[in-house]
Design a protein around this motif. Sequence first.
Motif, PDB file in Angstrom:
ATOM      1  N   PHE A  69       0.973  -1.203  -0.035  1.00  0.00           N
ATOM      2  CA  PHE A  69       0.055  -0.005   0.008  1.00  0.00           C
ATOM      3  C   PHE A  69       0.750   1.322   0.136  1.00  0.00           C
ATOM      4  O   PHE A  69       0.675   2.128  -0.744  1.00  0.00           O
ATOM      5  N   HIS A  70       1.939   1.382   1.026  1.00  0.00           N
ATOM      6  CA  HIS A  70       2.825   2.330   1.101  1.00  0.00           C
ATOM      7  C   HIS A  70       4.213   2.057   0.401  1.00  0.00           C
ATOM      8  O   HIS A  70       4.648   1.026   0.593  1.00  0.00           O
ATOM      9  N   ALA A  71       4.464   2.873  -0.517  1.00  0.00           N
ATOM     10  CA  ALA A  71       5.512   2.599  -1.195  1.00  0.00           C
ATOM     11  C   ALA A  71       6.951   2.146  -0.739  1.00  0.00           C
ATOM     12  O   ALA A  71       7.705   1.154  -1.103  1.00  0.00           O
ATOM     13  N   ARG A  72       7.324   2.775   0.412  1.00  0.00           N
ATOM     14  CA  ARG A  72       8.392   2.888   1.042  1.00  0.00           C
ATOM     15  C   ARG A  72       8.671   1.562   1.974  1.00  0.00           C
ATOM     16  O   ARG A  72       9.551   1.230   2.399  1.00  0.00           O
ATOM     17  N   GLU A  73       7.443   0.784   2.086  1.00  0.00           N
ATOM     18  CA  GLU A  73       7.417  -0.241   2.924  1.00  0.00           C
ATOM     19  C   GLU A  73       7.853  -1.634   2.357  1.00  0.00           C
ATOM     20  O   GLU A  73       7.073  -2.506   1.988  1.00  0.00           O
ATOM     21  N   TRP A  74       9.121  -1.753   2.028  1.00  0.00           N
ATOM     22  CA  TRP A  74       9.466  -2.591   1.070  1.00  0.00           C
ATOM     23  C   TRP A  74       9.597  -4.160   1.522  1.00  0.00           C
ATOM     24  O   TRP A  74       9.480  -4.965   0.819  1.00  0.00           O
ATOM     25  N   VAL A 197      -0.884  -5.364   4.481  1.00  0.00           N
ATOM     26  CA  VAL A 197       0.508  -5.848   5.044  1.00  0.00           C
ATOM     27  C   VAL A 197       1.252  -4.322   5.050  1.00  0.00           C
ATOM     28  O   VAL A 197       1.565  -3.965   3.982  1.00  0.00           O
ATOM     29  N   HIS A 198       1.536  -4.061   6.306  1.00  0.00           N
ATOM     30  CA  HIS A 198       2.371  -2.684   6.216  1.00  0.00           C
ATOM     31  C   HIS A 198       3.502  -2.729   6.888  1.00  0.00           C
ATOM     32  O   HIS A 198       3.792  -3.933   7.381  1.00  0.00           O
ATOM     33  N   SER A 199       4.411  -1.824   7.280  1.00  0.00           N
ATOM     34  CA  SER A 199       5.562  -2.016   8.164  1.00  0.00           C
ATOM     35  C   SER A 199       5.846  -0.380   8.523  1.00  0.00           C
ATOM     36  O   SER A 199       5.366   0.381   7.739  1.00  0.00           O
TER      37      SER A 199
HETATM   38 ZN    ZN Z   1       1.791   1.668   5.559  1.00  0.00          ZN
END
Ligand code: ZN
Length: 309
Positions: A69-74, A197-199
């Motif tokens: 979802f969020h680009a930087r959360e590789w 799934v995020h980080s």
């Molecule tokens: Zn996120």
Amino acid sequence: MRVTKAHDYTKYNNWATINDWAISISSANPSLISRQVIGNTYEGRPMHLLTVGKKTGSAKPAVFMDCGFHAREWITHAFCQWFVNEAVSTYGSDPEMTNLLDRMDFFVLPVFNIDGYEYTWSSNRMWRKTRSKNSGTSCIGTDPNRNFNAGWCTTGASSNPCSDTYCGSSPESEIESKNLANFIRTNKSIIKAYMTVHSYSQLLLFPYSYKYGLAADHSELLSVSQGAIAALRTLYGTKYTSGPGATTIYPAAGGSDDWAYDLGVKYSYTFELRDEGRYGFLLPESQIKPTCEETMLAVKYIASYVLNN
Ligand code: ZN
Ligand code: ING
């Protein structure tokens, strides 16, 4: 002669590599994986969705899982690739995975925000949002996890397009959000669980994030989350905390988990993978394997619970 290098699950792969992988792992495992495109991104890239499960010819209950979802959360993109590979390579040997794939399907969207992910490779490693144009400003992008129709833009979100938590011009203003929401709405009758799934922070969150009120299924969501993080911890002792988003991380409206829950997908969870902040979004590649291995235990725990309840 064309020599194809094996896909490396222990490295961060760019979108072109993930895209080639999605196509080749599907065609190499026709009895377990099928592939479809649920729509294109703002910049026109195809959003490939893999359906992982033994093809039986009859409708099965399903779990929907997305990453990126969020680009930087590789680490999240890496996890979705890991999950699909682990599923096909342990089918037939691991009894739990075999039972899961025989009796249910996993819809896996390995990269939700493809345009943003490409941008983290080419220009700005810390980019979070989509890459859509906003009117009246040169600021780019919307936070896709503030863009869903769940208390939209009422708390923990910004109406300023220059903010990293910009909620967008309306719910599902982002084509990526609309594509995902349309797929889930269309398949609502079979989707029993939603996992996004995020980080990072090592949390397992569930509704609500847009309000402090407890979900109708709060005690069950809490006990399943506690079982899942206990399973995760057995491998390397990694400590997770679980609870409703609003009180466990921060109040934030427009998240996809709250939206899916209010639509009727009872088992709706947001993972925040490793770490707790030492490396944050820049988790070293040496942690891909242990992070993915431990997270598999939590995902399998939730899926098995859903199958049996
Ligand atoms: Zn996120
Ligand atoms: N965390 C999530 C975020 O979008 C979250 C936390 C989960 C908010 C569920 C709303 C709903 O801010 C990260 N790391 O992105």
